[in-house]
Design an enzyme around this catalytic site. Structure first.
Site, PDB file in Angstrom:
ATOM      1  CG  ASP A  68      -0.282  -0.521   2.477  1.00 14.85           C
ATOM      2  OD1 ASP A  68       0.900  -0.230   2.684  1.00 14.85           O
ATOM      3  OD2 ASP A  68      -0.955  -1.226   3.256  1.00 14.85           O
ATOM      4  CD  GLU A 100      -8.833   0.576   8.431  1.00 15.64           C
ATOM      5  OE1 GLU A 100      -9.021  -0.212   9.377  1.00 15.64           O
ATOM      6  OE2 GLU A 100      -7.960   1.463   8.461  1.00 15.64           O
ATOM      7  CG  ASN A 153      -8.937  -2.164  12.711  1.00 14.75           C
ATOM      8  OD1 ASN A 153      -7.959  -2.727  12.218  1.00 14.75           O
ATOM      9  ND2 ASN A 153      -9.456  -1.059  12.203  1.00 14.75           N
ATOM     10  CG  HIS A 196      -5.770  -2.644   9.518  1.00 15.43           C
ATOM     11  ND1 HIS A 196      -5.826  -1.809  10.611  1.00 15.43           N
ATOM     12  CD2 HIS A 196      -4.495  -2.579   9.076  1.00 15.43           C
ATOM     13  CE1 HIS A 196      -4.639  -1.272  10.818  1.00 15.43           C
ATOM     14  NE2 HIS A 196      -3.815  -1.730   9.899  1.00 15.43           N
TER      15      HIS A 196
END
Length: 245
Positions: A67, A143, A136, A138
């Site tokens: 990314d 996400e 979380n 990811h």
């Protein structure tokens, strides 16, 4: 999922390094999928140290990164291109033209996403993909709620992710709100995946990964659909999962 539990992050980094060095020795033209963030930095330090001792030759290796932030050029100090240059590329004999990272400053981001997916198909997919995991769940910048069917795409970063990354910027206001990321489907194309998790802050995520259901509410759970995943986790990050297994 093959699970390797280590005493600490140092040992975790050494284990990951050993896997990647073995891959490169077995296939000097390997395609390596790479990640950014605090967790893999130890692995890159070990790879650099190993290179200095002749453990692996990266001249013909290609790399594909997960990314990049939208709006940050490759020369920006907080771009992931800069991160990779500072933490790995400039310290080993990899060729610059063999390192691939999304262009976060592309004028047409959707075209950039399609271009990058073509790179993954034409250059890769990675022989081995390095991943971290967010608190979380990811992976990459996928996400919670991300479709498992997505390929490279533009994402809105969750507030928790921006807060976690704010330590790399002067303030949270400077943290970009979007990124270009390989999607879940893109990641799962990799022939082998190595997932790293270190520290108590990742313990609940690892517990959910190993004991929870496969759900788009927890993106890392998609890794259970891959047939060659190695989780390298230190004792702090494994503590809650260990109680449940």
């Amino acid at each position: 999922m093959n699970i390797i539990v280590t005493e600490n992050k140092k040992e975790l980094s050494q284990k990951a390094c050993s896997i990647f060095e073995s891959q490169v020795r077995d296939n000097p033209k390997s395609v390596l999928g790479l990640a950014t963030g605090s967790t893999p930095t130890g692995t890159y330090e070990e790879l650099i140290e190993g290179y200095s001792h002749g453990n692996a030759d990266y001249e013909n290796v290609k790399t594909i990164n997960l990314d990049e932030y939208v709006g940050l050029g490759g020369d920006h100090p907080q771009s992931y291109r800069t991160f990779m240059e500072e933490n790995l590329f400039r310290h080993v004999n990899i060729q610059q033209e063999n390192t691939f990272i999304p262009d976060g400053t592309a004028s047409e981001l959707q075209k950039e996403c399609l271009r990058y997916e073509e790179v993954i198909e034409n250059i890769g997919p990675p022989d081995i993909q390095l991943l971290g995991i967010g608190e979380n769940g990811h992976i990459g910048f996928n996400e919670p709620g991300s479709s498992f069917d997505t390929e490279t795409h533009v994402v809105e970063l969750a507030a928790s992710t921006r807060e976690a990354n704010a330590r790399f910027f002067d303030s949270i206001e400077d943290v970009p709100k979007q990124a270009v990321t390989m999607g879940i489907r893109s990641i799962l194309k990799s022939k082998r995946i190595v997932l790293l998790a270190s520290g108590e802050r990742k313990a609940r995520a690892i517990e959910q990964l190993l004991t929870g259901e496969i759900t788009e509410d927890f993106p890392a759970s998609a890794l259970k659909r891959h047939d060659n995943v190695t989780l390298i986790v230190d004792k702090e990050a494994y503590q809650y999962a260990a109680l449940r297994r």
